[in-house]
Structures are given as C-alpha cells and as structure tokens.
Design an enzyme around this catalytic site. Structure first.
Site, PDB file in Angstrom:
ATOM      1  N   GLU A 130     -66.419  -0.297 -31.176  1.00 41.93           N
ATOM      2  CA  GLU A 130     -65.807   0.980 -30.828  1.00 41.93           C
ATOM      3  C   GLU A 130     -65.731   1.914 -32.028  1.00 41.93           C
ATOM      4  O   GLU A 130     -64.778   1.872 -32.801  1.00 41.93           O
ATOM      5  CB  GLU A 130     -64.381   0.755 -30.277  1.00 41.93           C
ATOM      6  CG  GLU A 130     -63.723   2.060 -29.841  1.00 41.93           C
ATOM      7  CD  GLU A 130     -62.273   1.886 -29.394  1.00 41.93           C
ATOM      8  OE1 GLU A 130     -61.649   0.860 -29.736  1.00 41.93           O
ATOM      9  OE2 GLU A 130     -61.762   2.781 -28.716  1.00 41.93           O
TER      10      GLU A 130
ATOM     11  N   LYS B  34     -68.055   1.029 -26.995  1.00 37.59           N
ATOM     12  CA  LYS B  34     -66.922   1.824 -26.498  1.00 37.59           C
ATOM     13  C   LYS B  34     -66.862   3.078 -27.346  1.00 37.59           C
ATOM     14  O   LYS B  34     -66.803   2.992 -28.573  1.00 37.59           O
ATOM     15  CB  LYS B  34     -65.628   1.014 -26.619  1.00 37.59           C
ATOM     16  CG  LYS B  34     -64.385   1.792 -26.205  1.00 37.59           C
ATOM     17  CD  LYS B  34     -63.257   0.857 -25.823  1.00 37.59           C
ATOM     18  CE  LYS B  34     -61.988   1.637 -25.560  1.00 37.59           C
ATOM     19  NZ  LYS B  34     -60.937   0.799 -24.955  1.00 37.59           N
TER      20      LYS B  34
HETATM   21  P1  13P Z   1     -57.257   5.330 -25.311  1.00 41.60           P
HETATM   22  O1  13P Z   1     -57.928   5.323 -23.993  1.00 41.60           O
HETATM   23  O2  13P Z   1     -55.775   5.541 -25.231  1.00 41.60           O
HETATM   24  O3  13P Z   1     -57.935   6.194 -26.315  1.00 41.60           O
HETATM   25  O4  13P Z   1     -57.394   3.855 -25.897  1.00 41.60           O
HETATM   26  C1  13P Z   1     -58.569   3.197 -25.809  1.00 41.60           C
HETATM   27  C2  13P Z   1     -58.670   2.215 -26.908  1.00 41.60           C
HETATM   28  O5  13P Z   1     -58.880   1.058 -26.673  1.00 41.60           O
HETATM   29  C3  13P Z   1     -58.531   2.688 -28.277  1.00 41.60           C
HETATM   30  O6  13P Z   1     -58.882   1.703 -29.179  1.00 41.60           O
END
Ligand code: 13P
Length: 609
Positions: free
Chosen positions: A458, A500
């Site tokens: 991510e 992500k």
């Molecule tokens: P948000 O959807 O609140 O941005 O969180 C997603 C997430 O896993 C952040 O690391």
C-alpha cells in the site's frame, strides 16, 4: 436426512479365469457366473447413504441424527436397531475397478420432522424426496427459523429441491462433468458463488480453493462413498468453524485414509491434514480476496489512530472499548456477502467475539479471509521531513506466528505527502524517499510470500494539502513505476500480491476539487499505464474522502472498465465512520451502528461490476 443404504461389496477374483474377453479386450463375467460359488473372494457390507454422513459428522464431534431413524454410533460402530436399510446396492470390484448395481427405482424418502429444533438440516446425497416431502421440509423450516439448511445437489434431485433454494445456507454441488450437470448448476453458480461446495471424483473445492483427492481404498473410492464422506467432512469442517483450506484437507484425508466402516475422528483428521504439504496456493488466496461484488474491510487502525478517533467522541480508549468497536463490524449479519477479507490489527487478532471465539476464527468460520497489518508505523528519515515505514525487524517471525494464528494475508502502508513549489514543481515525495519506501515494501512482500501469506502493498499518496489532480497522477505514477520495479527485482510473485492505492484526485486544500468523473477517468488512466497486468488485483483506500465521495468516486472508476485485474474497495474510514458515530462508545447503540455499517457495505458493493 436421507436414506440408509446397505452397500455390499463383491470383490471379483479375475485370476480365477471366470471372465471372457471380447475383441476390445473388455472382460465380461463368464456366462456361467454363479454368485453362490467362489467367484468372489470377499463380501463386505457396510451401511451407506445417510449412515455415512452420520458417522462422519459424529466422529467430528457433532451431535447428529438421521431424520426418522434410530441409527447411532456407539463405540465407533454404527448401530441400526431397526434394521432400517431398505435399499441394497451391490458394488462389484474387479481389477481395481468398481461397477455398481443400484435399484432402478429408489425408495422415496419421507421427511419426519425432528422432535426438537435442530441447528442444521442437511439433505444428504441419498435423500430421494418427492414434492410432497419437500413441502413438509418447507413447512418445518418456516416454523424453525433458526435451522440452517444445507442441500446436496445432483442431476437427479435438483429439480425437486428447487423450492428450498432460497432457504439454503450452503449447497454441495456434485460435478460429474456432464452437459446436464453444467446446465443445472450454472444458475446457482452465478447467483450463489460463495455458498457452493463442489465435489467431484477427483477434487473438492470451494470458490477458488481446491484439494485434489486420490483415495487408495477401492471401496472408499466408489463414487457412492467418496461423495458422501467428502461432502459430510467439508460440511462438518465449516460448521466447526475451520478455514476453507482446512475443511477441504480434512475431507481429502478422510477419503484417502479412512476405512469404509470406520471413518476418521476429528483429532486424527486435523493432525494428518496439518501435515499435508500446503497445497493452498497463494495465488488462489489472492484471487479469493478479490472475488466479484465484494471488497476488503480495513479494520486495522493502529493503537494511535483508534485513540484519536475515540478522543473526538470522548470514548475512553480502553481494551474493552476497542474490542466492542471492532465487534460491531465483525458481527454485522451477512458481512460475508460484502467482503472477501478483513484486515486486523495485532491486538484485535487476539481478541474475542461475543460467542467466545477468537476474532480470527470467528471470521474464518464465516469464510471471510482474515489478514493483518504488519507495518509498525511511520518514522522520519534522518534530517528530513519525509517518512519511511518501520517494521522489517523480526517481521519473518511475526509472519510465521500470524500464519499459525490463521491469518492469510498482510498489509503494509507507506505514506507519501505531496508538496508542490510555487512554480508547480514536485518538492516531495523525493526520489530517494520513493526508492527507499518501495524497497522496504518489496522486502516486506517477499517475506510475506516466504511465510505463505499474501502481501497487500500500500503506497498511499496522502489526500491532503495543495496539489492538482494532474500532480496526483504524476506522483502516483512515479511511485507505482518504482514499486513494481522493486517488486520484480525481489522476485515477488505478482499474481499473489495485491496493490492498495489511493484514487487519483486533487489535494483536499487545492482550490479546484476533482469531480467524480475526473477521478474515475484519471484513476483508471494511471492504473492502466503503471500497474502490470500480471498483478492479482487493485483495491482502494478511502484516504479521508467523505463517505459519499469515496463511493461515488469508486463507482466512476469502475465505469472505466475493462481492467486487466479485479478492482474493488478496501476502505477503513469510508466504511466504518458512520458506525463509529452511531455507536459513540455506547453498546446500547449497537443495532444502529451495525445498520450504518451495512448501509456503507451495500452502497459500495452496489457500484461494483
Ligand atoms: P482509509 O480507507 O481510512 O484510508 O484506510 C485504509 C487503510 O487501510 C489505510 O492504511
């Protein structure tokens, strides 16, 4: 429920030269074959049909009864006090091949409602129900709302059982590869993919996870027994809350190692299954996290983030409150219809649901894949305002522990803040911050796959500050290029890896905010240009967008299909915030909180293709 059968095994001795061979080399029993003489050397009989299901489920520790019969298991032996097996099947075995003699007209099964309400009603493979009996079952189920229905379906019973479909929680689908099987199963596969267990003579499977089977004992491998033992073991595994992989493995162990008149006990099954080579394939787990019409819930806010969230609503940041908060989401009725997986935080992975089950097992028992955030937050680079993500120290040990806890995927977040100069030049993220964070992400992903865990990588461009949608696209594109280069260098299997990422939109403080159409179009453009086709899939974080904005933008992204990979949501805030506000630390608001959560699940899954 089903019929209790008597299976008689006749083991024909081909060495006795009682066969004639035709021009195709097929052996036929000598015309003079006489069942009373010694042409067969063994004659075993065992109880089959519903008796097999009863034995399997009882030996897994589940209290079981065949409707309308007194059959029971006592000291490992099936006892049939009423001698209720009315149907005899003859199974002829010769040269390791089996053929069957079955009555051309099977006895119809009457439905005798259980005296007490039961948790599960399983219509076994041996049941031969006419419409009258089906009607009786419908009536019983109307009165016994809590009873869960499981249907075994094959070409011969599917039409009669159709009225029961809406009430069924699980279907076992017998696949024999014929055209008619394909047609009858098609509709069900489309409407209820996550309720179907498939059994065939060579494989048991559920969604994308499967276990190949090769029973060694010919009596077990007769299709009559193999299906019954396999289906009952998988059902038992699911009822007991075992993971899909474990349940399928136990079924394989049961058909490969049992004796027909003594299937295996649960502990033995678990033991042998746990020593099997992990056939569970990381690529399949990744694919199961991305099944259509569902997303991934991110419930993995760290201790620090939860503290801040709670503080806004004056909720005391206690261990119990954090559990109660997470419990809202996990125990929302039907969660499994909207999410393939849930990302947990370390503390939550060790906490318990109301029924005393640990959250990991609880989610697994709903066939939701549990995952875990494994990074340990952000740290400033020396002499810099930019940050990197900590957590590589001891990661491999932690991943092994998480695997043993039942967690099957992980997440690691790197955050990039965008700052742009007056002349519209990108000041941050710098090339070196991108390099280093992507290197760390790839090292993490490599470690995950070595530990049999699917990594979610991510890299998040933080939705804040002053930058245009074009800058968001430029920066995200650069990060993705670097990330995939590093992942390839580290030999990470991309088919078992999920990205992500942020949607592409102007910073929150930028004077021109992006419209959903722009977000959809730019995001699709960036993904298509910078994400390799062999990746398992892409999921979005919500990143502080409002709840409605995240859903609207997601819908617009999806309109720009086709993509070479599945694309779905993995929101934390945009799924959970309305529930947090509704709950506000007071458990008397639980219903309202769950409703608020469910509304977001519905809204976000509705926009998925
Ligand atoms: P948000 O959807 O609140 O941005 O969180 C997603 C997430 O896993 C952040 O690391």
């Amino acid at each position: 429920m089903g019929n209790i059968l008597k299976d008689v095994y006749l083991n024909l001795d081909s060495s006795k030269n009682q066969f004639e061979v035709d021009k195709n080399d097929t052996k036929w029993l000598d015309f003079n074959f006489n069942a009373g003489s010694n042409y067969y050397f063994s004659r075993n009989s065992s109880l089959g049909g519903a008796a097999v299901s009863l034995e399997v489920l009882e030996k897994m520790g589940l209290e079981t009864k065949v409707a309308g019969s007194n059959l029971k298991l006592s000291n490992g032996e099936l006892i049939d006090p009423d001698n209720s097996a009315e149907i005899y099947r003859y199974i002829l075995i010769s040269d390791s091949k089996a053929s069957y003699l079955v009555p051309s007209k099977e006895k119809t099964t009457d439905f005798v409602p259980p005296a007490e309400s039961v948790d599960y009603l399983y219509i076994d493979r041996s049941a031969n129900l006419d419409l009258n009996a089906v009607k009786k079952i419908e009536t019983y189920l109307e009165l016994s709302e809590k009873t869960k229905l499981i249907l075994y379906l094959n070409t011969s019973n599917i039409y009669n059982l159709k009225p029961l479909f809406p009430r069924a929680e699980l279907f076992v689908l017998e696949e024999n590869g014929t055209e008619s099987e394909k047609t009858y199963a098609l509709e069900l596969k489309q409407t209820h993919p996550s309720r179907i267990i498939k059994v065939s003579e060579s494989k048991f499977s559920y969604q994308n996870i499967s276990e190949n089977i090769s029973p060694t004992r010919i009596d077990i491998s007769t299709h009559l027994s193999l299906y019954s033992i396999g289906a009952a073991t998988i059902i038992g595994g699911f009822i007991l809350g075992n993971s899909v992989e474990e349940s399928l493995k136990m079924a394989r162990v049961n058909v490969e190692n049992s004796k027909l008149d003594a299937v295996m006990e649960l502990l033995e099954l678990k033991d042998v299954a746990s020593n099997l080579e992990p056939t569970e394939n990381l690529e399949l787990i990744a694919a199961n996290l991305l099944l259509p019409k569902k997303g991934i819930l991110a419930a993995d806010e760290s201790g620090g983030s939860i503290k801040k969230k709670f503080a806004k609503l004056n909720i005391p940041d206690t261990y119990d409150n954090r559990r109660d908060y997470r419990n809202i989401f996990f125990t929302t009725e039907g969660l499994e219809q909207y999410v393939n997986g849930v990302i947990l935080f370390d503390e939550t992975a060790r906490q318990f649901a109301d029924n005393g089950q640990n959250f990991v097992d609880y989610l697994t028992s709903k066939r939701i894949i549990p995952g875990i955030k494994v990074d340990q937050g952000l740290e400033l680079f020396p002499d810099s305002l930019e940050k990197y993500t900590k957590g590589l120290d001891g990661l491999s040990e932690r991943l092994h522990e998480y695997y043993n806890l039942g967690l099957r995927f992980a997440k690691w977040r790197a955050a990039f803040e965008v700052h742009v100069s007056d002349s519209d030049k990108v000041l941050t993220p710098t090339e070196s911050a991108i390099e280093e964070n992507c290197r760390i992400l790839s090292e993490y992903a490599k470690e995950c796959q070595a530990a049999n865990i699917v990594p979610i990588v991510e890299p998040e461009v933080v939705y804040d500050s002053y930058y245009s949608i074009e800058k968001s696209a430029e920066v995200t594109g650069n990060i993705l290029d670097c990330l995939f280069e590093k992942l390839r260098e580290a030999n990470v299997n991309l088919k078992a890896c999920i990205l992500k990422v942020n949607m592409i939109l102007a910073g929150k403080q930028f004077r021109v905010q992006s419209t959903p159409e722009e977000v959809g179009q730019k995001t699709a453009e960036v993904l298509k240009a910078h994400v390799p086709e062999d990746l398992a899939g892409v999921v979005f974080l919500s990143g502080g967008q409002t709840v409605e904005q995240a859903t609207e933008n997601l819908a617009e992204v999806e309109k720009n299909r086709p993509f070479p990979w599945p694309v779905t949501f993995s929101f934390a805030r945009a799924l959970q915030d309305p529930a947090l506000y509704a709950w506000a630390g007071d458990n008397t608001n639980y219903d309202a909180a769950r409703e608020a959560f469910k509304a977001r699940l519905i809204a976000n899954t509705e926009v998925l293709p």
